[in-house]
Design a protein around this motif. Structure first.
Motif, PDB file in Angstrom:
ATOM      1  N   PRO A 115      11.945  -6.765  -1.471  1.00 20.68           N
ATOM      2  CA  PRO A 115      11.228  -5.872  -0.556  1.00 20.68           C
ATOM      3  C   PRO A 115      11.200  -6.382   0.882  1.00 20.68           C
ATOM      4  CG  PRO A 115       9.683  -7.063  -1.974  1.00 20.68           C
ATOM      5  CD  PRO A 115      11.046  -7.341  -2.508  1.00 20.68           C
ATOM      6  N   GLY A 116      11.509  -7.661   1.087  1.00 18.83           N
ATOM      7  CA  GLY A 116      11.519  -8.194   2.445  1.00 18.83           C
ATOM      8  C   GLY A 116      12.572  -7.567   3.337  1.00 18.83           C
ATOM      9  N   LEU A 117      13.563  -6.892   2.739  1.00 16.30           N
ATOM     10  CA  LEU A 117      14.609  -6.241   3.528  1.00 16.30           C
ATOM     11  C   LEU A 117      14.074  -5.075   4.360  1.00 16.30           C
ATOM     12  CD1 LEU A 117      17.512  -6.160   0.910  1.00 16.30           C
ATOM     13  CD2 LEU A 117      17.418  -7.558   2.984  1.00 16.30           C
ATOM     14  N   ARG A 118      12.891  -4.586   4.023  1.00 16.03           N
ATOM     15  CA  ARG A 118      12.381  -3.421   4.744  1.00 16.03           C
ATOM     16  C   ARG A 118      11.815  -3.780   6.118  1.00 16.03           C
ATOM     17  NH1 ARG A 118       7.613  -2.655   0.529  1.00 16.03           N
ATOM     18  NH2 ARG A 118       9.442  -1.790  -0.524  1.00 16.03           N
ATOM     19  N   THR A 119      11.748  -5.069   6.441  1.00  8.45           N
ATOM     20  CA  THR A 119      11.126  -5.475   7.701  1.00  8.45           C
ATOM     21  C   THR A 119      11.798  -4.814   8.898  1.00  8.45           C
ATOM     22  OG1 THR A 119      10.508  -7.607   6.736  1.00  8.45           O
ATOM     23  CG2 THR A 119      10.509  -7.448   9.146  1.00  8.45           C
ATOM     24  N   HIS A 120      13.137  -4.779   8.939  1.00  8.44           N
ATOM     25  CA  HIS A 120      13.834  -4.172  10.066  1.00  8.44           C
ATOM     26  C   HIS A 120      13.496  -2.687  10.195  1.00  8.44           C
ATOM     27  CE1 HIS A 120      17.066  -7.529  10.068  1.00  8.44           C
ATOM     28  NE2 HIS A 120      16.207  -7.723  11.038  1.00  8.44           N
ATOM     29  N   CYS A 121      13.398  -2.004   9.071  1.00  6.80           N
ATOM     30  CA  CYS A 121      13.062  -0.586   9.082  1.00  6.80           C
ATOM     31  C   CYS A 121      11.649  -0.377   9.626  1.00  6.80           C
ATOM     32  CB  CYS A 121      13.204  -0.007   7.679  1.00  6.80           C
ATOM     33  SG  CYS A 121      12.835   1.764   7.570  1.00  6.80           S
ATOM     34  N   TYR A 122      10.721  -1.177   9.162  1.00  6.53           N
ATOM     35  CA  TYR A 122       9.342  -1.071   9.629  1.00  6.53           C
ATOM     36  C   TYR A 122       9.262  -1.344  11.137  1.00  6.53           C
ATOM     37  CZ  TYR A 122       6.929  -0.726   5.082  1.00  6.53           C
ATOM     38  OH  TYR A 122       6.432  -0.298   3.868  1.00  6.53           O
ATOM     39  N   ARG A 123       9.974  -2.378  11.579  1.00  5.77           N
ATOM     40  CA  ARG A 123       9.908  -2.719  13.009  1.00  5.77           C
ATOM     41  C   ARG A 123      10.544  -1.610  13.853  1.00  5.77           C
ATOM     42  NH1 ARG A 123       9.346  -2.801  17.392  1.00  5.77           N
ATOM     43  NH2 ARG A 123       9.371  -4.470  18.950  1.00  5.77           N
ATOM     44  N   ALA A 124      11.620  -1.015  13.363  1.00  5.17           N
ATOM     45  CA  ALA A 124      12.253   0.086  14.085  1.00  5.17           C
ATOM     46  C   ALA A 124      11.325   1.296  14.154  1.00  5.17           C
ATOM     47  CB  ALA A 124      13.573   0.462  13.422  1.00  5.17           C
ATOM     48  N   ALA A 125      10.576   1.538  13.083  1.00  3.08           N
ATOM     49  CA  ALA A 125       9.610   2.635  13.094  1.00  3.08           C
ATOM     50  C   ALA A 125       8.482   2.345  14.084  1.00  3.08           C
ATOM     51  CB  ALA A 125       9.049   2.850  11.689  1.00  3.08           C
ATOM     52  N   LEU A 126       8.023   1.109  14.116  1.00  2.00           N
ATOM     53  CA  LEU A 126       6.994   0.708  15.078  1.00  2.00           C
ATOM     54  C   LEU A 126       7.474   0.952  16.502  1.00  2.00           C
ATOM     55  CD1 LEU A 126       4.408  -0.753  16.029  1.00  2.00           C
ATOM     56  CD2 LEU A 126       5.612  -2.922  15.654  1.00  2.00           C
ATOM     57  N   GLU A 127       8.752   0.699  16.774  1.00  2.00           N
ATOM     58  CA  GLU A 127       9.282   0.890  18.125  1.00  2.00           C
ATOM     59  C   GLU A 127       9.145   2.342  18.567  1.00  2.00           C
ATOM     60  OE1 GLU A 127      11.124  -0.768  21.630  1.00  2.00           O
ATOM     61  OE2 GLU A 127      10.099  -1.633  19.880  1.00  2.00           O
ATOM     62  N   THR A 128       9.308   3.285  17.639  1.00  2.00           N
ATOM     63  CA  THR A 128       9.165   4.700  18.008  1.00  2.00           C
ATOM     64  C   THR A 128       7.738   5.010  18.433  1.00  2.00           C
ATOM     65  OG1 THR A 128       8.631   5.455  15.745  1.00  2.00           O
ATOM     66  CG2 THR A 128      10.966   5.334  16.352  1.00  2.00           C
ATOM     67  N   VAL A 129       6.770   4.411  17.758  1.00  3.22           N
ATOM     68  CA  VAL A 129       5.364   4.643  18.101  1.00  3.22           C
ATOM     69  C   VAL A 129       5.040   4.000  19.452  1.00  3.22           C
ATOM     70  CG1 VAL A 129       2.975   4.311  17.352  1.00  3.22           C
ATOM     71  CG2 VAL A 129       4.770   4.747  15.652  1.00  3.22           C
ATOM     72  N   ILE A 130       5.548   2.782  19.679  1.00  2.28           N
ATOM     73  CA  ILE A 130       5.316   2.098  20.950  1.00  2.28           C
ATOM     74  C   ILE A 130       5.893   2.920  22.101  1.00  2.28           C
ATOM     75  CG2 ILE A 130       5.906   0.051  22.309  1.00  2.28           C
ATOM     76  CD1 ILE A 130       5.858  -1.551  19.677  1.00  2.28           C
ATOM     77  N   ARG A 131       7.117   3.416  21.935  1.00  4.42           N
ATOM     78  CA  ARG A 131       7.763   4.180  23.011  1.00  4.42           C
ATOM     79  C   ARG A 131       6.998   5.480  23.299  1.00  4.42           C
ATOM     80  NH1 ARG A 131      13.460   2.927  23.389  1.00  4.42           N
ATOM     81  NH2 ARG A 131      13.600   0.685  23.003  1.00  4.42           N
ATOM     82  N   HIS A 132       6.435   6.073  22.253  1.00  7.89           N
ATOM     83  CA  HIS A 132       5.676   7.314  22.450  1.00  7.89           C
ATOM     84  C   HIS A 132       4.392   7.036  23.221  1.00  7.89           C
ATOM     85  CE1 HIS A 132       3.006  10.714  21.302  1.00  7.89           C
ATOM     86  NE2 HIS A 132       4.131  11.406  21.428  1.00  7.89           N
ATOM     87  N   ALA A 133       3.769   5.888  22.920  1.00  6.64           N
ATOM     88  CA  ALA A 133       2.510   5.558  23.590  1.00  6.64           C
ATOM     89  C   ALA A 133       2.743   5.025  25.005  1.00  6.64           C
ATOM     90  CB  ALA A 133       1.736   4.528  22.767  1.00  6.64           C
ATOM     91  N   ARG A 134       3.772   4.181  25.149  1.00 12.03           N
ATOM     92  CA  ARG A 134       4.082   3.590  26.460  1.00 12.03           C
ATOM     93  C   ARG A 134       5.594   3.543  26.623  1.00 12.03           C
ATOM     94  NH1 ARG A 134       1.278  -1.967  27.773  1.00 12.03           N
ATOM     95  NH2 ARG A 134       2.739  -1.713  29.520  1.00 12.03           N
ATOM     96  N   PRO A 135       6.189   4.570  27.171  1.00 14.54           N
ATOM     97  CA  PRO A 135       7.647   4.661  27.264  1.00 14.54           C
ATOM     98  C   PRO A 135       8.305   3.496  27.992  1.00 14.54           C
ATOM     99  CG  PRO A 135       6.625   6.776  27.767  1.00 14.54           C
ATOM    100  CD  PRO A 135       5.518   5.782  27.690  1.00 14.54           C
ATOM    101  N   GLU A 136       7.572   2.873  28.913  1.00 10.69           N
ATOM    102  CA  GLU A 136       8.173   1.769  29.674  1.00 10.69           C
ATOM    103  C   GLU A 136       8.190   0.457  28.892  1.00 10.69           C
ATOM    104  OE1 GLU A 136       3.783   1.381  30.355  1.00 10.69           O
ATOM    105  OE2 GLU A 136       5.249   3.001  30.078  1.00 10.69           O
ATOM    106  N   LEU A 137       7.475   0.400  27.775  1.00 15.30           N
ATOM    107  CA  LEU A 137       7.396  -0.827  26.969  1.00 15.30           C
ATOM    108  C   LEU A 137       8.525  -0.808  25.936  1.00 15.30           C
ATOM    109  CD1 LEU A 137       5.812  -3.418  26.428  1.00 15.30           C
ATOM    110  CD2 LEU A 137       4.336  -2.131  24.870  1.00 15.30           C
ATOM    111  N   ARG A 138       9.531  -1.634  26.145  1.00 14.82           N
ATOM    112  CA  ARG A 138      10.718  -1.616  25.284  1.00 14.82           C
ATOM    113  C   ARG A 138      10.925  -2.977  24.620  1.00 14.82           C
ATOM    114  NH1 ARG A 138      14.527   2.463  26.119  1.00 14.82           N
ATOM    115  NH2 ARG A 138      13.760   4.082  27.537  1.00 14.82           N
ATOM    116  N   ARG A 139      11.104  -2.934  23.336  1.00 13.30           N
ATOM    117  CA  ARG A 139      11.403  -4.116  22.527  1.00 13.30           C
ATOM    118  C   ARG A 139      10.422  -5.266  22.777  1.00 13.30           C
ATOM    119  NH1 ARG A 139      16.726  -2.925  24.441  1.00 13.30           N
ATOM    120  NH2 ARG A 139      16.705  -4.818  25.721  1.00 13.30           N
ATOM    121  N   PRO A 140       9.119  -5.016  22.768  1.00 13.97           N
ATOM    122  CA  PRO A 140       8.182  -6.133  22.957  1.00 13.97           C
ATOM    123  C   PRO A 140       8.216  -7.058  21.753  1.00 13.97           C
ATOM    124  CG  PRO A 140       6.981  -4.179  22.269  1.00 13.97           C
ATOM    125  CD  PRO A 140       8.404  -3.745  22.487  1.00 13.97           C
TER     126      PRO A 140
END
Length: 475
Positions: free
Chosen positions: A334-359
């Motif tokens: 199940p540890g393989l899902r980390t990249h998927c989870y982090r990529a999903a988090l990036e979509t939420v971050i960009r929606h909340a603060r578009p200028e914040l990229r890959r923190p």
């Protein structure tokens, strides 16, 4: 993993390999340049040819390890479920054909068959405080340095970036070499000196228990020096002979076990510029820390090729462990899902603060036990955003359903990563040859234990057939 041996290539063949590598890396630059955490925000799956998507879509992790990375499980028969497009098969074949082989000339690694935590090739005192991976590395590199020192008539070994001194201790107290250890961190040097004394006491006790074991000569602990080595300038301390070494006619052998970033380049420059340095045995790592320019390219040949540039993202990708990831794919944990989870988090971050990229997101423990929305909430808090932001659960679930696609894209990038490492190391070989010296690359460690396992060996004079001695495993 199959590949090409640097030992079997002439100077012209090495130059042609550099040409081929730059062409291939240019062709697949979009895959290598991509950040997996932008899988959804940048629609990385959509950047792949449709025929590749059809071939890879639906493959589970073990199938990716077997069919794409070419690393089947033990006894597994390779069977394609469909006809793959020739372009994807060509990518796979090219990645295998142009990368330096990382398979050593010894069986993987028999020293841990009895106990996975203890090398049977090291005595107990030399194993203490040393993890299995490091046990394997210090023994293999130490024995190669000893052979190289004997072949080149070196009077002193200089271990640059010596850390806690595990390699230096084995070379000096285990193999009888005169060793100077150079490390920039005062705390690590103090730790190394304490471990030296502890090892000396352990060896003395062992001799008393086994009087039949005769010490052939006086023991010399490593001479530790606290000094940062500037990659762009010569370090006088590095070149000074030890007090108990010949003051005139000293011949030095420089070595570094996973010399980080520019430190491995500093070793090359000292070897080329200093007549007292007769030989070099260097294992590099952390290519993303190389200065640009300055750390790569070094050779005139590679610098003159179109597409030679290797930006940070490519050099960082070259530091990943292909064999380790293939093993994770085979286990399908199940540890393989980390990249998927982090990529999903990036979509939420960009929606909340578009200028914040890959923190940067500090490690979130036990990701595999979290629901995707729980992970996102913790991630938001770590980047300074409100963890209670309203979430589109349907969108998050849709992202989670593409977990295998995320893994497949990451596997594609990882398949190409050894080509980047090959070009970096090939550049160093060509640089040394341009300076009139003799250089080879050898896979020295088991890649399953130590992914950065290629040692660059350089001498001022050709070793000829004697070089074969360095490739053999001691009995």
């Amino acid at each position: 993993m199959p590949g090409v041996s640097a030992r079997g290539l002439s100077h012209e063949e090495r130059r042609q390999l550099a040409v081929n590598l730059t062409r291939v890396l240019t062709l697949y630059r979009s895959i290598l340049d991509a950040y997996i955490i932008e899988f959804f925000t940048d629609n990385l799956w959509g950047t792949l040819p449709c025929s590749w998507q059809e071939a890879l879509d639906g493959l589970n992790p073990p199938q990716l390890a077997t069919l794409l990375l070419g690393m089947p499980g033990e006894g597994e028969v390779v069977r394609y479920r469909s006809v793959w497009p020739l372009t994807l098969l060509a990518l796979k074949s090219t990645a295998y054909a142009l990368a330096f082989t990382r398979t050593p000339g010894f069986q993987t690694p028999s020293e841990f068959l009895e106990n996975p935590s203890q090398s049977s090739r090291l005595t107990a005192p030399f194993r203490k405080h040393v993890r299995p991976k490091k046990q394997h590395e210090i023994r293999r590199l130490g024995e190669l340095v000893k052979k190289l020192s004997d072949l080149t008539g070196c009077t002193q070994v200089v271990d640059v970036g010596s850390g806690q001194g595990h390699l230096s201790r084995f070379m000096s107290l285990g193999l009888g070499l005169m060793v100077k250890s150079i490390e920039g961190d005062q705390r690590l040097v103090e730790r190394a000196q304490r471990l030296d004394q502890e090892l000396l006491q352990a060896l003395e006790k062992e001799e008393k228990r086994n009087p039949q074991v005769v010490q052939t000569g006086p023991r010399h602990s490593p001479h530790h020096v606290v000094r940062w080595v500037d990659p762009m300038a010569l370090c006088e301390e590095l070149l000074l002979p030890l007090e108990n070494s010949p003051q005139s006619g000293a011949r030095l052998l420089l070595t570094g076990l996973h010399a980080c970033g520019d430190l491995s380049v500093a070793l090359l420059r000292h070897f080329c510029c200093c007549p007292e340095v007769a030989a070099l045995a260097s294992v590099g790592c952390c290519y993303m820390k190389l200065s640009d320019p300055g750390g790569y390219p070094l050779s005139q040949w590679v610098a003159g090729l179109p597409g030679y540039e290797l930006p940070y993202r490519l050099r960082e990708g070259a530091c990943h462990a292909l064999e380790e990831y293939a093993e994770r794919l085979q286990k399908a944990g199940p540890g393989l899902r980390t990249h998927c989870y982090r990529a999903a988090l990036e979509t939420v971050i960009r929606h909340a603060r578009p200028e914040l990229r890959r923190p940067g997101v500090q490690g979130i423990p036990r990701v595999h036990e979290l629901k995707i929305e729980e992970y996102v909430q913790r991630g938001l808090q770590r980047v300074g955003l409100d963890p209670q932001l309203p979430l589109n659960l349907a969108a998050l679930r849709a992202h989670q359903a593409q977990e295998n696609r995320v893994v497949a894209f990451f596997s594609l990038a990882l398949l190409l990563a050894p080509l980047v490492e090959t070009l970096i190391l090939l550049d160093r070989l060509l640089y040394l040859q341009e300076q009139g010296f003799h250089a080879e690359l050898l896979p020295i460690f088991s890649p399953e234990l130590s992914p950065r396992n290629l040692v660059l060996v350089a001498t001022k004079r050709p070793l000829g057939e004697a070089f074969c001695v360095l490739e053999t495993e001691d009995s």
